[in-house]
Design an enzyme around this catalytic site. Structure first.
Site, PDB file in Angstrom:
ATOM      1  N   LEU A  40     -12.285 -32.098  25.186  1.00 51.52           N
ATOM      2  CA  LEU A  40     -13.239 -32.711  24.472  1.00 51.52           C
ATOM      3  C   LEU A  40     -13.132 -33.941  24.578  1.00 51.52           C
ATOM      4  N   THR A  41     -14.379 -33.545  25.751  1.00 52.37           N
ATOM      5  CA  THR A  41     -15.104 -34.990  26.649  1.00 52.37           C
ATOM      6  C   THR A  41     -16.269 -35.195  25.728  1.00 52.37           C
ATOM      7  N   THR A  84     -24.697 -20.095  35.219  1.00 52.42           N
ATOM      8  CA  THR A  84     -25.553 -20.939  35.362  1.00 52.42           C
ATOM      9  C   THR A  84     -26.950 -20.887  36.238  1.00 52.42           C
ATOM     10  N   ASP A  85     -28.101 -19.949  35.970  1.00 51.88           N
ATOM     11  CA  ASP A  85     -29.478 -19.544  36.097  1.00 51.88           C
ATOM     12  C   ASP A  85     -30.060 -20.643  37.598  1.00 51.88           C
ATOM     13  N   GLU A  86     -29.747 -22.473  36.525  1.00 54.40           N
ATOM     14  CA  GLU A  86     -29.838 -23.225  37.621  1.00 54.40           C
ATOM     15  C   GLU A  86     -28.917 -23.027  39.354  1.00 54.40           C
ATOM     16  N   TYR A 109     -24.954 -31.194  39.702  1.00 56.44           N
ATOM     17  CA  TYR A 109     -24.724 -30.206  38.568  1.00 56.44           C
ATOM     18  C   TYR A 109     -24.663 -28.450  38.916  1.00 56.44           C
ATOM     19  N   ALA A 131     -24.555 -27.377  42.116  1.00 55.27           N
ATOM     20  CA  ALA A 131     -24.280 -27.654  42.953  1.00 55.27           C
ATOM     21  C   ALA A 131     -22.594 -27.449  42.844  1.00 55.27           C
ATOM     22  N   LYS A 189     -21.723 -25.919  39.674  1.00 53.88           N
ATOM     23  CA  LYS A 189     -21.443 -24.185  39.204  1.00 53.88           C
ATOM     24  C   LYS A 189     -21.722 -23.803  40.618  1.00 53.88           C
ATOM     25  N   ASN A 231     -30.094 -22.385  26.905  1.00 54.41           N
ATOM     26  CA  ASN A 231     -29.412 -22.136  25.596  1.00 54.41           C
ATOM     27  C   ASN A 231     -30.191 -22.981  24.788  1.00 54.41           C
ATOM     28  N   PRO A 259     -39.134 -37.894  25.176  1.00 52.60           N
ATOM     29  CA  PRO A 259     -39.712 -38.449  26.246  1.00 52.60           C
ATOM     30  C   PRO A 259     -39.597 -37.351  26.979  1.00 52.60           C
ATOM     31  N   TYR A 302     -40.262 -35.326  30.725  1.00 45.82           N
ATOM     32  CA  TYR A 302     -40.234 -35.891  31.847  1.00 45.82           C
ATOM     33  C   TYR A 302     -41.824 -35.402  32.704  1.00 45.82           C
ATOM     34  N   ARG A 316     -39.316 -22.964  32.028  1.00 47.93           N
ATOM     35  CA  ARG A 316     -37.333 -22.887  31.035  1.00 47.93           C
ATOM     36  C   ARG A 316     -37.506 -22.027  30.324  1.00 47.93           C
ATOM     37  N   ASP A 350     -39.975 -38.987  35.957  1.00 46.75           N
ATOM     38  CA  ASP A 350     -39.988 -37.411  36.854  1.00 46.75           C
ATOM     39  C   ASP A 350     -38.236 -37.918  36.526  1.00 46.75           C
TER      40      ASP A 350
HETATM   41  P1  NAD Z   1     -21.146 -28.264  26.841  1.00 45.73           P
HETATM   42  O1  NAD Z   1     -21.442 -29.645  28.076  1.00 45.73           O
HETATM   43  O2  NAD Z   1     -21.752 -28.513  25.254  1.00 45.73           O
HETATM   44  O3  NAD Z   1     -19.276 -27.954  26.666  1.00 45.73           O
HETATM   45  C1  NAD Z   1     -18.400 -28.297  27.423  1.00 45.73           C
HETATM   46  C2  NAD Z   1     -17.122 -28.314  26.715  1.00 45.73           C
HETATM   47  O4  NAD Z   1     -16.066 -28.588  27.315  1.00 45.73           O
HETATM   48  C3  NAD Z   1     -16.712 -29.502  25.781  1.00 45.73           C
HETATM   49  O5  NAD Z   1     -16.048 -28.662  24.670  1.00 45.73           O
HETATM   50  C4  NAD Z   1     -16.034 -29.872  26.452  1.00 45.73           C
HETATM   51  O6  NAD Z   1     -14.943 -31.476  25.476  1.00 45.73           O
HETATM   52  C5  NAD Z   1     -14.958 -29.466  27.914  1.00 45.73           C
HETATM   53  N1  NAD Z   1     -15.082 -29.684  28.814  1.00 45.73           N
HETATM   54  C6  NAD Z   1     -14.601 -30.435  30.001  1.00 45.73           C
HETATM   55  N2  NAD Z   1     -14.663 -30.504  30.507  1.00 45.73           N
HETATM   56  C7  NAD Z   1     -13.160 -30.045  30.510  1.00 45.73           C
HETATM   57  C8  NAD Z   1     -12.309 -30.227  31.388  1.00 45.73           C
HETATM   58  N3  NAD Z   1     -11.759 -30.534  32.332  1.00 45.73           N
HETATM   59  N4  NAD Z   1     -11.103 -29.660  30.383  1.00 45.73           N
HETATM   60  C9  NAD Z   1     -11.367 -28.840  29.347  1.00 45.73           C
HETATM   61  N5  NAD Z   1     -12.507 -29.242  28.561  1.00 45.73           N
HETATM   62  C10 NAD Z   1     -13.544 -29.713  29.297  1.00 45.73           C
HETATM   63  O7  NAD Z   1     -21.606 -27.205  27.439  1.00 45.73           O
HETATM   64  P2  NAD Z   1     -22.535 -25.464  26.815  1.00 45.73           P
HETATM   65  O8  NAD Z   1     -23.727 -26.024  26.781  1.00 45.73           O
HETATM   66  O9  NAD Z   1     -21.778 -25.303  25.814  1.00 45.73           O
HETATM   67  O10 NAD Z   1     -21.838 -25.242  28.122  1.00 45.73           O
HETATM   68  C11 NAD Z   1     -20.917 -23.969  28.262  1.00 45.73           C
HETATM   69  C12 NAD Z   1     -20.718 -23.347  29.462  1.00 45.73           C
HETATM   70  O11 NAD Z   1     -22.168 -22.747  30.004  1.00 45.73           O
HETATM   71  C13 NAD Z   1     -21.183 -24.559  30.654  1.00 45.73           C
HETATM   72  O12 NAD Z   1     -20.289 -23.694  32.358  1.00 45.73           O
HETATM   73  C14 NAD Z   1     -22.871 -24.396  31.283  1.00 45.73           C
HETATM   74  O13 NAD Z   1     -22.682 -24.457  32.658  1.00 45.73           O
HETATM   75  C15 NAD Z   1     -22.882 -22.798  31.046  1.00 45.73           C
HETATM   76  N6  NAD Z   1     -24.639 -22.908  30.859  1.00 45.73           N
HETATM   77  C16 NAD Z   1     -24.107 -23.591  30.036  1.00 45.73           C
HETATM   78  C17 NAD Z   1     -26.047 -23.125  29.646  1.00 45.73           C
HETATM   79  C18 NAD Z   1     -26.788 -24.275  28.626  1.00 45.73           C
HETATM   80  O14 NAD Z   1     -28.188 -23.908  28.575  1.00 45.73           O
HETATM   81  N7  NAD Z   1     -26.878 -25.554  27.889  1.00 45.73           N
HETATM   82  C19 NAD Z   1     -26.502 -22.127  29.992  1.00 45.73           C
HETATM   83  C20 NAD Z   1     -26.083 -21.315  31.371  1.00 45.73           C
HETATM   84  C21 NAD Z   1     -25.114 -21.463  31.141  1.00 45.73           C
HETATM   85  O1  DAU Z   2     -30.777 -22.707  32.677  1.00 44.49           O
HETATM   86  C1  DAU Z   2     -29.569 -23.185  32.552  1.00 44.49           C
HETATM   87  C2  DAU Z   2     -29.296 -24.988  32.569  1.00 44.49           C
HETATM   88  O2  DAU Z   2     -30.102 -24.975  31.161  1.00 44.49           O
HETATM   89  C3  DAU Z   2     -27.405 -24.889  31.910  1.00 44.49           C
HETATM   90  O3  DAU Z   2     -27.037 -24.615  33.397  1.00 44.49           O
HETATM   91  C4  DAU Z   2     -27.854 -26.282  31.428  1.00 44.49           C
HETATM   92  O4  DAU Z   2     -25.928 -26.973  31.492  1.00 44.49           O
HETATM   93  C5  DAU Z   2     -28.329 -27.147  31.237  1.00 44.49           C
HETATM   94  O5  DAU Z   2     -28.106 -28.291  30.540  1.00 44.49           O
HETATM   95  C6  DAU Z   2     -29.687 -25.999  30.955  1.00 44.49           C
HETATM   96  O6  DAU Z   2     -30.451 -27.306  32.073  1.00 44.49           O
HETATM   97  P1  DAU Z   2     -32.077 -27.754  31.677  1.00 44.49           P
HETATM   98  O7  DAU Z   2     -31.458 -28.709  32.725  1.00 44.49           O
HETATM   99  O8  DAU Z   2     -32.702 -26.905  31.841  1.00 44.49           O
HETATM  100  O9  DAU Z   2     -31.670 -28.511  30.504  1.00 44.49           O
HETATM  101  P2  DAU Z   2     -32.180 -29.520  29.733  1.00 44.49           P
HETATM  102  O10 DAU Z   2     -31.989 -29.286  28.312  1.00 44.49           O
HETATM  103  O11 DAU Z   2     -31.868 -31.229  30.161  1.00 44.49           O
HETATM  104  O12 DAU Z   2     -34.047 -30.015  30.020  1.00 44.49           O
HETATM  105  C7  DAU Z   2     -34.917 -28.874  30.024  1.00 44.49           C
HETATM  106  C8  DAU Z   2     -35.926 -29.145  30.296  1.00 44.49           C
HETATM  107  O13 DAU Z   2     -37.070 -30.074  29.339  1.00 44.49           O
HETATM  108  C9  DAU Z   2     -35.560 -29.844  31.769  1.00 44.49           C
HETATM  109  O14 DAU Z   2     -37.194 -29.807  32.100  1.00 44.49           O
HETATM  110  C10 DAU Z   2     -35.859 -31.283  31.393  1.00 44.49           C
HETATM  111  C11 DAU Z   2     -36.523 -31.233  30.544  1.00 44.49           C
HETATM  112  N1  DAU Z   2     -36.316 -32.580  29.320  1.00 44.49           N
HETATM  113  C12 DAU Z   2     -34.954 -33.256  29.225  1.00 44.49           C
HETATM  114  C13 DAU Z   2     -34.424 -34.217  28.214  1.00 44.49           C
HETATM  115  C14 DAU Z   2     -32.957 -34.318  28.104  1.00 44.49           C
HETATM  116  C15 DAU Z   2     -37.114 -33.417  28.859  1.00 44.49           C
HETATM  117  O15 DAU Z   2     -39.066 -33.230  29.872  1.00 44.49           O
HETATM  118  N2  DAU Z   2     -37.074 -35.017  28.417  1.00 44.49           N
HETATM  119  C16 DAU Z   2     -36.048 -34.570  28.348  1.00 44.49           C
HETATM  120  O16 DAU Z   2     -35.887 -36.030  27.569  1.00 44.49           O
END
Ligand code: NAD
Ligand code: DAU
Length: 337
Positions: free
Chosen positions: A36-37, A126-128, A151, A153, A155, A181, A206, A208, A215, A273
């Site tokens: 629960l961060t 992740t695709d990143e 991040y 790096a 993953k 997602n 905002p 960037y 994406r 940016d």
């Molecule tokens: P999120 O940040 O919403 O959730 C992460 C969860 O992990 C939180 O509930 C947090 O409390 C928990 N957590 C963090 N550190 C922990 C620890 N040390 N021990 C136990 N729990 C811990 O993230 P999300 O967007 O749901 O992403 C989930 C996974 O999917 C991640 O591994 C992320 O890299 C991957 N992913 C995310 C996306 C995206 O677009 N969000 C896309 C591709 C892959």
């Molecule tokens: O591609 C998968 C990844 O997608 C996951 O692994 C990450 O956990 C997830 O956070 C996400 O990363 P991004 O950096 O692509 O997502 P974010 O929503 O932070 O940003 C999406 C795009 O929008 C990116 O090009 C940055 C831009 N952005 C983001 C924010 C938060 C803005 O322009 N303004 C903003 O305020």
């Protein structure tokens, strides 16, 4: 009965996965380990406090003895590791916790999975990890890894560790690498919920840099379905890319949100940016589509409409997760039962 340890199941994708499995699979126990961060919230799991097939445990994936105890006491067969620090901007301002959770945490889970001889370890990557694309091309599973942010790096390091455990000790694993997602329960620091929240409150949006970064967006439910298919049909030792075939420029997404909420484009503010900002991601998901017969079911327009409507209907949730209100209330509901 499948007996699965889900980590990070109170976060965005993890909680969508827990909801999906509890709704659609009858024969499956989910033990949900999450510390629960700021990004993990039991309000994401409201209504599942007393579900017989769901057990929530507050704890850290870096805590090896705790992980082993959970595996033993719940006869766990599989780990699906969603837990992570997931926000790129935070990794730029404070990278250390990303190494602790995403690298050391994954290593801790891997050691337990190896020692307890689990049937499968699924790493949600992740695709990143592939880095950034130019105007053409897509990431395949063979694309070499070029992570650009702390991040990604962290993953990529975790992915290498998972493969090393497979190679060295024969741990049966899969790695999934998904594109961006969106959907219900996403913490409003990520672009889509942040823009929705700001637009709802008539605050500036905002963007960037020039906002022309690309994406590939996937509705979270479709990601969760893909993970379930990898678990049930995937071949051990394989990596599966998962993507929406939905490439959009950030500005297009922001304008879609403004139009749907009937707010003016004058709310858009171009700001400095992101450091090292990746320009374009695009996933080639042909492997999971042909081998596991997965495909996205929700179009971008439909998914965005559902997502915006969900945030409109859940403005209390938005306020609560940002302020931390009710976190203690839900912890008591979950932990004192
Ligand atoms: P999120 O940040 O919403 O959730 C992460 C969860 O992990 C939180 O509930 C947090 O409390 C928990 N957590 C963090 N550190 C922990 C620890 N040390 N021990 C136990 N729990 C811990 O993230 P999300 O967007 O749901 O992403 C989930 C996974 O999917 C991640 O591994 C992320 O890299 C991957 N992913 C995310 C996306 C995206 O677009 N969000 C896309 C591709 C892959
Ligand atoms: O591609 C998968 C990844 O997608 C996951 O692994 C990450 O956990 C997830 O956070 C996400 O990363 P991004 O950096 O692509 O997502 P974010 O929503 O932070 O940003 C999406 C795009 O929008 C990116 O090009 C940055 C831009 N952005 C983001 C924010 C938060 C803005 O322009 N303004 C903003 O305020």
């Amino acid at each position: 009965m499948k007996r699965i340890l889900v980590t990070g199941g109170a976060g965005f994708i993890g909680s969508n996965f827990v909801r999906m499995v509890l709704a659609e699979e009858k024969d499956c126990l989910l033990v949900n380990l999450d510390n629960l961060t700021y990004a993990g919230n039991l309000e994401n799991l409201a209504g599942f406090e007393n579900h017989p097939n769901h057990k929530f445990i507050k704890g850290d994936i870096c805590d090896g003895p705790l992980v082993e105890k959970i595996i033993d006491s719940h006869k766990i067969e599989v780990i699906i590791n969603f837990a992570a620090e997931s926000h790129v901007d935070r990794s730029i301002s404070a990278p250390k916790i990303f190494i602790e959770t995403n690298v050391i945490g994954t290593l801790t889970l891997l050691e337990a999975a190896r020692d307890k001889k689990l049937k499968r370890f699924i790493q949600i990557s992740t695709d990143e990890v592939y880095g950034s694309l130019g105007a053409e091309g897509k990431f395949t599973e063979e694309t070499s890894l070029h992570p650009n942010s702390p991040y990604s790096a962290s993953k990529a390091s975790a992915d290498h560790l998972v493969q090393a455990f497979g190679h060295t000790w024969g741990l049966p694993y899969n790695i999934t690498r998904c594109s961006n997602n969106y959907g219900p329960y996403q913490f409003p620091e990520k672009m889509i919920p942040l823009m929705i929240n700001n637009a709802l409150n008539d605050k500036e949006l905002p963007v960037y840099g020039d906002g022309l970064q690309v994406r590939d967006w996937l509705y979270a439910y479709d990601h969760c379905k893909a993970i379930w298919m990898v678990l049930t049909k995937g071949k051990p030792g394989e990596i599966y890319n998962i993507g929406g075939c939905n490439e959009k420029r950030n500005l297009e997404v922001v304008k879609f949100i403004l139009e749907r909420l009937k707010k003016p484009e004058s709310l858009i503010r171009h700001i400095t940016d992101r450091l090292g900002h990746d320009r374009r991601y695009a996933i080639d998901a042909a492997k999971i589509m042909s081998r596991l017969r997965w495909k996205p079911t929700v179009s971008f327009e439909e998914g965005m409409a559902k997502t915006i409507d969900w945030y409109l209907a859940n403005q209390k949730w938005l306020k609560n997760v940002v302020s931390g209100n009710y976190q203690k209330y839900y912890e008591q509901m979950y932990l004192n039962r």
